[in-house]
Design an enzyme around this catalytic site. Structure first.
Site, PDB file in Angstrom:
ATOM      1  N   GLN B 322      -1.782   1.157  12.859  1.00 17.42           N
ATOM      2  CA  GLN B 322      -1.746   0.466  12.103  1.00 17.42           C
ATOM      3  C   GLN B 322      -1.487   2.323  11.302  1.00 17.42           C
ATOM      4  OE1 GLN B 322      -1.411  -1.250   9.821  1.00 17.42           O
ATOM      5  NE2 GLN B 322      -0.469   0.319   8.565  1.00 17.42           N
ATOM      6  N   HIS B 325       2.592   3.616  11.682  1.00 12.85           N
ATOM      7  CA  HIS B 325       4.180   2.778  10.792  1.00 12.85           C
ATOM      8  C   HIS B 325       4.654   4.469  10.655  1.00 12.85           C
ATOM      9  CE1 HIS B 325       4.314  -1.423  11.064  1.00 12.85           C
ATOM     10  NE2 HIS B 325       2.688  -1.599  11.348  1.00 12.85           N
ATOM     11  N   GLU B 390      -4.875  -4.613   3.251  1.00 14.36           N
ATOM     12  CA  GLU B 390      -3.506  -5.063   3.561  1.00 14.36           C
ATOM     13  C   GLU B 390      -4.254  -6.267   4.993  1.00 14.36           C
ATOM     14  OE1 GLU B 390      -0.078  -3.273   5.434  1.00 14.36           O
ATOM     15  OE2 GLU B 390       1.210  -5.095   5.403  1.00 14.36           O
ATOM     16  N   HIS B 391      -4.916  -5.107   5.988  1.00 19.34           N
ATOM     17  CA  HIS B 391      -4.439  -5.976   6.937  1.00 19.34           C
ATOM     18  C   HIS B 391      -7.051  -5.530   7.564  1.00 19.34           C
ATOM     19  CE1 HIS B 391      -0.197  -4.958   7.853  1.00 19.34           C
ATOM     20  NE2 HIS B 391      -1.042  -6.358   8.622  1.00 19.34           N
ATOM     21  N   ASP B 424       0.828  -8.861  13.399  1.00 18.90           N
ATOM     22  CA  ASP B 424       2.123  -8.584  13.067  1.00 18.90           C
ATOM     23  C   ASP B 424       3.478  -9.482  13.943  1.00 18.90           C
ATOM     24  OD1 ASP B 424       0.368  -4.897  13.558  1.00 18.90           O
ATOM     25  OD2 ASP B 424       0.409  -6.818  12.110  1.00 18.90           O
ATOM     26  N   HIS B 483       5.513 -32.637 -33.314  1.00 11.93           N
ATOM     27  CA  HIS B 483       4.987 -32.730 -32.371  1.00 11.93           C
ATOM     28  C   HIS B 483       3.925 -34.087 -31.992  1.00 11.93           C
ATOM     29  CE1 HIS B 483       5.518 -29.323 -30.982  1.00 11.93           C
ATOM     30  NE2 HIS B 483       5.439 -28.721 -29.533  1.00 11.93           N
TER      31      HIS B 483
END
Lengths: 437, 501
Positions: B322, B325, B390-391, B424, B483
């Site tokens: 991770q 990145h 996120e993960h 991924d 209505h």
């Protein structure tokens, strides 16, 4: 009402028919931004000030804990009606639950999606002079089914500081936890940031005026960490009618939308020949005159229009272009046209399905995308209150099979550590096998 | 385990610790305003220094420390501080992006070409390629095979998300259902330039293909010679992409949102990207462009829960995969229980980091990562739910049994043989996931992201007779007479017909 014949229109004329009246967002944003910032800084004090300023209600307490409020007493027939609506809405939304299913496309590589409720949600129900328990049901029932732990319903109080008892009845029935007695941008901001007494929510739902909508849009892009259901604009209906549709029903359907307010969008599409447009227009005039909200309705009708299509197919093509919030298909064998509908919020098929039934009690949700957003948003549903988390679990076997491919791809993408996370494991597996043999 | 059991366990824990109370929905006496406590990454260590144990690792000839905390010793506020991501100064980014968005609306292709020349250093004749007209790229066979396998798994997982249409008739004669329709035209953003991301092309294009979107525009910045990555093109063709827009950044997002002379206008835009791409998505979803987006995106992140059974070199590898990145990746390690060899993990971090090509990025990311000690799995998952990563990698014994306790995460990886890398690339799950804490209310890209659900109702005469009176009552309460009338006029006509028979 203005009238057009589809086959005679140029492409650009057609495109302009589908356009909604422009909303000047930037000027609305410039009014709303300061309110949003103020509520962030000053919390409850700011909310109470705005409530006094806009609602003319002076409040000690902005927040009520719903379980501590006494049960309201409703008229018997009214209670029964809302119970019926609750039941249909509950059944329709509960049926949206998806079973968890494991996908094992490759042996030993198991993947699935699991649903989890959004922990705390905010539901906006317009109030003040409006009475909208139906909206309270539409928002809180799916929140309840989803299992959201904190459900805040914000609604502007009337001048005496009370909230509509039918709204309270529906809120209690559907498990709302807090009521925020406030409206407008200040209510949205209070729920988005949280205040001393108002819980912070993670997603905000509901219709509202331009200020409410602008606040939702501003806050979804802010540091408040909040999502919204959809952008909202004035309510709208597109009615497709053929010669089988009864003129006074068509007129009633157009008016039931027009009465919402002067900026409601109302479109009538005539499918084919033999439709008595004169009769429809006469009925419009006649019914409008005897409506309490006739003035709103008449204003709405001044910017509505009629479109003549050669047949139902051409009508539906136009409707797909327009992407109406509500689509009434009042033609013979309406059901068989369903497969052609591409863009709409909610669809009403046949002669006995006026929009009103969906607005209140058929079970479908009445919080729907307007303004053309039906092209990419759907109405509020059970899913709106959930998020889906993906889960994967590999066995040694699955990992050995898939791993080399992952290494190849990670290497291509220049992500060496991604590759290594696989390689190291593969090496350890090999070593174990060698050791054990 | 039932919900009631879970609630009881949470209560038992909260009785004995300070911080877990923050997870029980706030009542009047609990005031939690996270926005009051949003330290920037550099100040977090000083405000919590009394409780931290620094751990140093060395990487790329730099020495970095990873702050370590013991959950049971932290106060509510301190824990909330841990869950906060580094603040992103949106307003200054918006002020850079707004002019680009406006410019592309006005000047279309000419504007996009100018920005491409300026930012990507490429002069292009043609911005948009029609994919079927492009020649099939030739890939190295084992690379092709890998992407074919990934495609197969991603396709199967997303196709399984199709829901069957079911009519609900809770009341006789009142039929309701939900039907799915694809969004007509969609835009998929795939970062490019120096990055090579065919995996992202697959993740976005495959569900669009399954959904049946008619126009699928894939935008990706061209390399300096004006070409796009051949693996991206391969995946695009395989997954039915119709157009490729050779542009990146805010100008690409704007081009797809407004449409230009050559670029089709799209109705929804998807995909990860840098701050400018994200800002453009956020600005445009609030604009007159009539476009929606998948989710707001921020720097990628992972939270690893490891117990004494997790192998240190694997844990380190997962954290680094991770971290590589980029320098703003978020990396969190949660140690569940005792017996975990933290020293080994740190040694492995240093060792592996030093031999990584992207080691410099990784070490910067690690510098603002942190380690949290939890007493047990439950405390670990409770923290993870607060952080909403996120993960989420759960590298513990019997990982599957903890699944139902997970509340907030983008994608979850269970057990020792499930590194984030597999998701991924090729397990089948989507890697376009909510970051920055947005996992609390957004899910990752799925088949549903490319659909909208339309509700349909159809009443028989009998159904309207049954339901109508209730609708009339409610419309009257709400003061919406027209209505009510849309119902009563029909009921009158039904009555009249009966009488006349």
């Amino acid at each position: 009402m203005k009238s057009y014949r589809l086959s005679e229109l140029s492409d650009s004329e057609l495109q302009s028919l589908k356009a909604r009246p422009r909303i000047d967002f930037s000027s609305v944003f410039s009014v709303v931004n300061p309110i949003v910032d103020d509520v962030r800084t000053r919390g409850d004090a700011a909310v109470k000030e705005y409530t006094w300023k806009f609602e003319k209600a002076k409040l000690d307490k902005a927040i009520e804990i719903v379980s501590e409020l006494p049960d309201p007493v409703l008229d018997g027939a009214v209670k029964e009606a809302f119970d019926v609506a609750f039941s249909n809405i509950y059944a329709f939304h509960a049926a949206q639950k998806t079973p968890e299913r494991i996908v094992e496309n490759m042996k030993g590589v198991r993947c699935k999606r699991v649903a989890r409720s959004i922990n705390s949600v905010g539901l906006y129900v317009p109030g003040g002079t409006a009475v909208l328990p139906s909206t309270a049901l539409m928002l809180s029932v799916p929140a309840h089914i989803a299992g959201c732990k904190t459900i805040v319903l914000a609604t502007p109080p009337s001048q005496d500081g009370t909230i509509c008892k039918e709204v309270l009845y529906c809120a209690k029935k559907a498990g709302v936890t807090h009521i925020l007695k406030a409206g407008g941008a200040q209510a949205i901001a209070a729920m988005a940031w949280g205040t001393e007494t108002c819980p912070k929510v993670e997603k905000i739902f509901g219709p509202g005026n331009q200020y409410v909508t602008a606040a939702k849009m501003i806050l979804q892009n802010s540091e408040a960490m909040v999502a919204i259901d959809m952008p909202a604009g004035p309510s709208e209906v597109l009615v497709i009618a053929d010669k089988h549709a009864i003129p006074r029903h068509v007129a009633a359907d157009l008016l039931s939308q027009a009465e919402h307010g002067p900026d409601s969008q109302v479109v009538l599409v005539i499918a084919g020949e033999g439709v008595n447009v004169n009769a429809i227009e006469e009925e419009l005039n006649k019914q409008c005159q005897s409506l309490p909200r006739g003035e709103f309705a008449a204003k709405a009708l001044t910017h509505s229009f009629i479109v003549h299509a050669r047949d139902v197919l051409e009508s539906i093509n136009f409707s797909n272009l327009y992407a109406p919030e509500h689509l009434i298909v009042n033609v013979e064998d309406a059901e068989k046209w369903e497969g052609f509908i591409e863009n709409a919020g909610s669809v009403f098929l046949g002669p006995w399905s006026p929009e009103s039934v969906g607005d209140y009690a058929s079970g479908t949700n009445h919080v729907l995308p307007t303004y053309g957003y039906a092209r990419m948003y759907g109405g509020v549903s059970l899913d709106s209150f959930l998020k889906y988390i993906t889960v994967q679990s590999l066995t040694v076997e699955g990992f050995r099979k898939l791993g080399p491919y992952v290494e190849t791809m990670a290497e291509l993408e220049g992500l060496d550590a991604h590759k290594r996370a696989v390689t190291l494991r593969l090496e350890d597996i090999e070593a174990k096998f060698q050791f054990s043999t």
